[in-house]
Design a protein around this motif. Structure first.
Motif, PDB file in Angstrom:
ATOM      1  N   LEU A 174       5.809   7.765  10.164  1.00  0.00           N
ATOM      2  CA  LEU A 174       7.081   7.538   9.464  1.00  0.00           C
ATOM      3  C   LEU A 174       8.245   7.498  10.449  1.00  0.00           C
ATOM      4  CD1 LEU A 174       6.522   9.767   6.312  1.00  0.00           C
ATOM      5  CD2 LEU A 174       6.777   7.267   6.338  1.00  0.00           C
ATOM      6  N   GLU A 175       8.234   8.395  11.426  1.00  0.00           N
ATOM      7  CA  GLU A 175       9.300   8.388  12.439  1.00  0.00           C
ATOM      8  C   GLU A 175       9.296   7.085  13.224  1.00  0.00           C
ATOM      9  OE1 GLU A 175       8.410  11.936  14.645  1.00  0.00           O
ATOM     10  OE2 GLU A 175       9.521  13.223  13.259  1.00  0.00           O
ATOM     11  N   ALA A 176       8.112   6.641  13.649  1.00  0.00           N
ATOM     12  CA  ALA A 176       8.016   5.399  14.427  1.00  0.00           C
ATOM     13  C   ALA A 176       8.493   4.200  13.607  1.00  0.00           C
ATOM     14  CB  ALA A 176       6.581   5.184  14.901  1.00  0.00           C
ATOM     15  N   LEU A 177       8.047   4.105  12.366  1.00  0.00           N
ATOM     16  CA  LEU A 177       8.458   2.976  11.529  1.00  0.00           C
ATOM     17  C   LEU A 177       9.935   3.060  11.163  1.00  0.00           C
ATOM     18  CD1 LEU A 177       5.322   2.625   9.224  1.00  0.00           C
ATOM     19  CD2 LEU A 177       5.893   1.318  11.279  1.00  0.00           C
ATOM     20  N   GLY A 178      10.428   4.266  10.969  1.00  0.00           N
ATOM     21  CA  GLY A 178      11.861   4.431  10.698  1.00  0.00           C
ATOM     22  C   GLY A 178      12.711   3.960  11.860  1.00  0.00           C
ATOM     23  N   ARG A 179      12.291   4.344  13.082  1.00  0.00           N
ATOM     24  CA  ARG A 179      13.043   3.921  14.269  1.00  0.00           C
ATOM     25  C   ARG A 179      12.953   2.412  14.479  1.00  0.00           C
ATOM     26  NH1 ARG A 179      10.152   7.617  16.779  1.00  0.00           N
ATOM     27  NH2 ARG A 179      10.982   9.702  16.818  1.00  0.00           N
ATOM     28  N   CYS A 180      11.757   1.872  14.360  1.00  0.00           N
ATOM     29  CA  CYS A 180      11.552   0.448  14.664  1.00  0.00           C
ATOM     30  C   CYS A 180      12.047  -0.486  13.572  1.00  0.00           C
ATOM     31  CB  CYS A 180      10.062   0.181  14.895  1.00  0.00           C
ATOM     32  SG  CYS A 180       9.404   0.897  16.404  1.00  0.00           S
ATOM     33  N   PHE A 181      11.850  -0.083  12.305  1.00  0.00           N
ATOM     34  CA  PHE A 181      12.068  -1.037  11.218  1.00  0.00           C
ATOM     35  C   PHE A 181      13.040  -0.560  10.138  1.00  0.00           C
ATOM     36  CE2 PHE A 181       7.637  -1.485  12.780  1.00  0.00           C
ATOM     37  CZ  PHE A 181       7.830  -2.667  13.496  1.00  0.00           C
ATOM     38  N   GLY A 182      13.619   0.620  10.320  1.00  0.00           N
ATOM     39  CA  GLY A 182      14.635   1.079   9.385  1.00  0.00           C
ATOM     40  C   GLY A 182      14.130   1.943   8.251  1.00  0.00           C
ATOM     41  N   GLY A 183      12.808   2.097   8.109  1.00  0.00           N
ATOM     42  CA  GLY A 183      12.286   2.953   7.052  1.00  0.00           C
ATOM     43  C   GLY A 183      10.855   2.602   6.691  1.00  0.00           C
ATOM     44  N   ALA A 184      10.243   3.482   5.917  1.00  0.00           N
ATOM     45  CA  ALA A 184       8.873   3.287   5.453  1.00  0.00           C
ATOM     46  C   ALA A 184       8.611   4.290   4.344  1.00  0.00           C
ATOM     47  CB  ALA A 184       7.874   3.490   6.592  1.00  0.00           C
ATOM     48  N   THR A 185       7.560   4.054   3.569  1.00  0.00           N
ATOM     49  CA  THR A 185       7.191   4.943   2.474  1.00  0.00           C
ATOM     50  C   THR A 185       5.718   5.296   2.581  1.00  0.00           C
ATOM     51  OG1 THR A 185       8.830   3.919   1.029  1.00  0.00           O
ATOM     52  CG2 THR A 185       7.080   5.183  -0.033  1.00  0.00           C
ATOM     53  N   ALA A 186       5.415   6.601   2.538  1.00  0.00           N
ATOM     54  CA  ALA A 186       4.031   7.076   2.562  1.00  0.00           C
ATOM     55  C   ALA A 186       3.588   7.355   1.134  1.00  0.00           C
ATOM     56  CB  ALA A 186       3.921   8.338   3.414  1.00  0.00           C
ATOM     57  N   PHE A 187       2.429   6.861   0.792  1.00  0.00           N
ATOM     58  CA  PHE A 187       1.867   7.083  -0.531  1.00  0.00           C
ATOM     59  C   PHE A 187       0.811   8.175  -0.458  1.00  0.00           C
ATOM     60  CE2 PHE A 187       3.695   2.916  -0.676  1.00  0.00           C
ATOM     61  CZ  PHE A 187       4.325   2.908  -1.907  1.00  0.00           C
ATOM     62  N   PRO A 188       0.664   8.919  -1.552  1.00  0.00           N
ATOM     63  CA  PRO A 188      -0.308  10.031  -1.547  1.00  0.00           C
ATOM     64  C   PRO A 188      -1.690   9.573  -1.110  1.00  0.00           C
ATOM     65  CG  PRO A 188       0.931   9.990  -3.597  1.00  0.00           C
ATOM     66  CD  PRO A 188       1.282   8.736  -2.842  1.00  0.00           C
ATOM     67  N   ARG A 189      -2.445  10.561  -0.722  1.00  0.00           N
ATOM     68  CA  ARG A 189      -3.780  10.294  -0.211  1.00  0.00           C
ATOM     69  C   ARG A 189      -4.595   9.419  -1.162  1.00  0.00           C
ATOM     70  NH1 ARG A 189      -5.997  15.385   2.851  1.00  0.00           N
ATOM     71  NH2 ARG A 189      -7.768  14.894   1.567  1.00  0.00           N
ATOM     72  N   ALA A 190      -5.288   8.494  -0.568  1.00  0.00           N
ATOM     73  CA  ALA A 190      -6.167   7.580  -1.293  1.00  0.00           C
ATOM     74  C   ALA A 190      -7.614   8.009  -1.026  1.00  0.00           C
ATOM     75  CB  ALA A 190      -5.931   6.152  -0.799  1.00  0.00           C
ATOM     76  N   ARG A 191      -8.550   7.267  -1.492  1.00  0.00           N
ATOM     77  CA  ARG A 191      -9.958   7.502  -1.202  1.00  0.00           C
ATOM     78  C   ARG A 191     -10.490   6.219  -0.609  1.00  0.00           C
ATOM     79  NH1 ARG A 191     -14.147  10.459   0.004  1.00  0.00           N
ATOM     80  NH2 ARG A 191     -15.990  10.287  -1.275  1.00  0.00           N
ATOM     81  N   GLY A 192     -11.162   6.308   0.534  1.00  0.00           N
ATOM     82  CA  GLY A 192     -11.660   5.108   1.177  1.00  0.00           C
ATOM     83  C   GLY A 192     -12.933   5.357   1.947  1.00  0.00           C
ATOM     84  N   VAL A 193     -13.451   4.281   2.477  1.00  0.00           N
ATOM     85  CA  VAL A 193     -14.642   4.343   3.315  1.00  0.00           C
ATOM     86  C   VAL A 193     -14.491   3.287   4.402  1.00  0.00           C
ATOM     87  CG1 VAL A 193     -15.989   2.716   1.909  1.00  0.00           C
ATOM     88  CG2 VAL A 193     -17.183   4.422   3.318  1.00  0.00           C
ATOM     89  N   TRP A 194     -15.027   3.603   5.578  1.00  0.00           N
ATOM     90  CA  TRP A 194     -15.010   2.661   6.703  1.00  0.00           C
ATOM     91  C   TRP A 194     -16.402   2.680   7.317  1.00  0.00           C
ATOM     92  CZ3 TRP A 194     -15.505   3.435  12.108  1.00  0.00           C
ATOM     93  CH2 TRP A 194     -15.231   2.305  12.880  1.00  0.00           C
ATOM     94  N   ARG A 195     -16.945   1.494   7.609  1.00  0.00           N
ATOM     95  CA  ARG A 195     -18.268   1.387   8.212  1.00  0.00           C
ATOM     96  C   ARG A 195     -18.137   1.357   9.725  1.00  0.00           C
ATOM     97  NH1 ARG A 195     -20.560  -3.818   6.753  1.00  0.00           N
ATOM     98  NH2 ARG A 195     -19.788  -4.483   8.771  1.00  0.00           N
ATOM     99  N   ASP A 196     -18.740   2.335  10.389  1.00  0.00           N
ATOM    100  CA  ASP A 196     -18.706   2.431  11.853  1.00  0.00           C
ATOM    101  C   ASP A 196     -19.936   1.721  12.405  1.00  0.00           C
ATOM    102  OD1 ASP A 196     -18.557   3.115  14.538  1.00  0.00           O
ATOM    103  OD2 ASP A 196     -17.972   5.193  14.137  1.00  0.00           O
ATOM    104  N   ASP A 197     -19.765   0.453  12.740  1.00  0.00           N
ATOM    105  CA  ASP A 197     -20.884  -0.345  13.236  1.00  0.00           C
ATOM    106  C   ASP A 197     -21.409   0.144  14.578  1.00  0.00           C
ATOM    107  OD1 ASP A 197     -20.861  -1.915  10.963  1.00  0.00           O
ATOM    108  OD2 ASP A 197     -19.540  -3.431  11.853  1.00  0.00           O
ATOM    109  N   GLN A 198     -20.564   0.817  15.364  1.00  0.00           N
ATOM    110  CA  GLN A 198     -21.027   1.356  16.645  1.00  0.00           C
ATOM    111  C   GLN A 198     -21.962   2.544  16.454  1.00  0.00           C
ATOM    112  OE1 GLN A 198     -18.123   1.852  19.824  1.00  0.00           O
ATOM    113  NE2 GLN A 198     -16.676   0.655  18.614  1.00  0.00           N
ATOM    114  N   GLN A 199     -21.975   3.087  15.237  1.00  0.00           N
ATOM    115  CA  GLN A 199     -22.871   4.198  14.924  1.00  0.00           C
ATOM    116  C   GLN A 199     -23.918   3.747  13.892  1.00  0.00           C
ATOM    117  OE1 GLN A 199     -21.350   8.366  15.040  1.00  0.00           O
ATOM    118  NE2 GLN A 199     -19.397   7.389  14.487  1.00  0.00           N
TER     119      GLN A 199
END
Length: 137
Positions: free
Chosen positions: A42-67
């Motif tokens: 949020l700090e980085a996006l605020g400095r670079c682009f003037g602001g940002a919004t964080a949304f509550p935690r979601a549920r996701g999955v990512w496939r690690d092909d290297q594993q």
């Protein structure tokens, strides 16, 4: 592309959507300090682009092909920011540096982000210790 609407009194109109995903676990499913990384993003996006919004935690999955296609279940925080392509280009090094720092420090297989409708990832290789322990499993 949608036509812009002029609203009397509006002082800013940005149409490029930047989305970051802040993970809750590393590539070994171990918890990370997500609140610190959410604040840093949020700090980085605020400095670079003037602001940002964080949304509550979601549920996701990512496939690690290297594993071998291991599925990493996660509760990411999704952060979005409306900006312009010109601002993204002007702040590209800062944005990339943040994503690489987060991905490295939190032992990610990849860090995902979206610019407009394009999903992109910066991938991180397995360390020697991780690769060796996976082959022995």
């Amino acid at each position: 592309m949608a036509e812009a609407v002029e609203i009397p009194g509006a002082t800013k109109a940005e149409s490029t959507l930047l989305v970051l995903f802040i993970p809750s676990v590393d590539r070994n499913s171990q918890p990370i300090d997500q609140p610190s990384w959410e604040t840093a993003a949020l700090e980085a996006l605020g400095r670079c682009f003037g602001g940002a919004t964080a949304f509550p935690r979601a549920r996701g999955v990512w496939r690690d092909d290297q594993q071998g296609g291991k599925l990493i279940f996660d509760n990411p925080v999704v952060i979005q920011c409306y900006t312009s392509m010109e601002a993204i280009k002007a702040n590209l090094d800062t944005l990339r540096d943040f994503l690489v720092r987060m991905g490295t420090a939190t032992n990610q297989g990849a860090v995902g982000f979206v610019i407009d409708r394009t999903y992109m990832e910066i991938a991180f290789p397995l360390t020697r210790g991780e690769a060796a322990s996976d082959q022995g499993a």
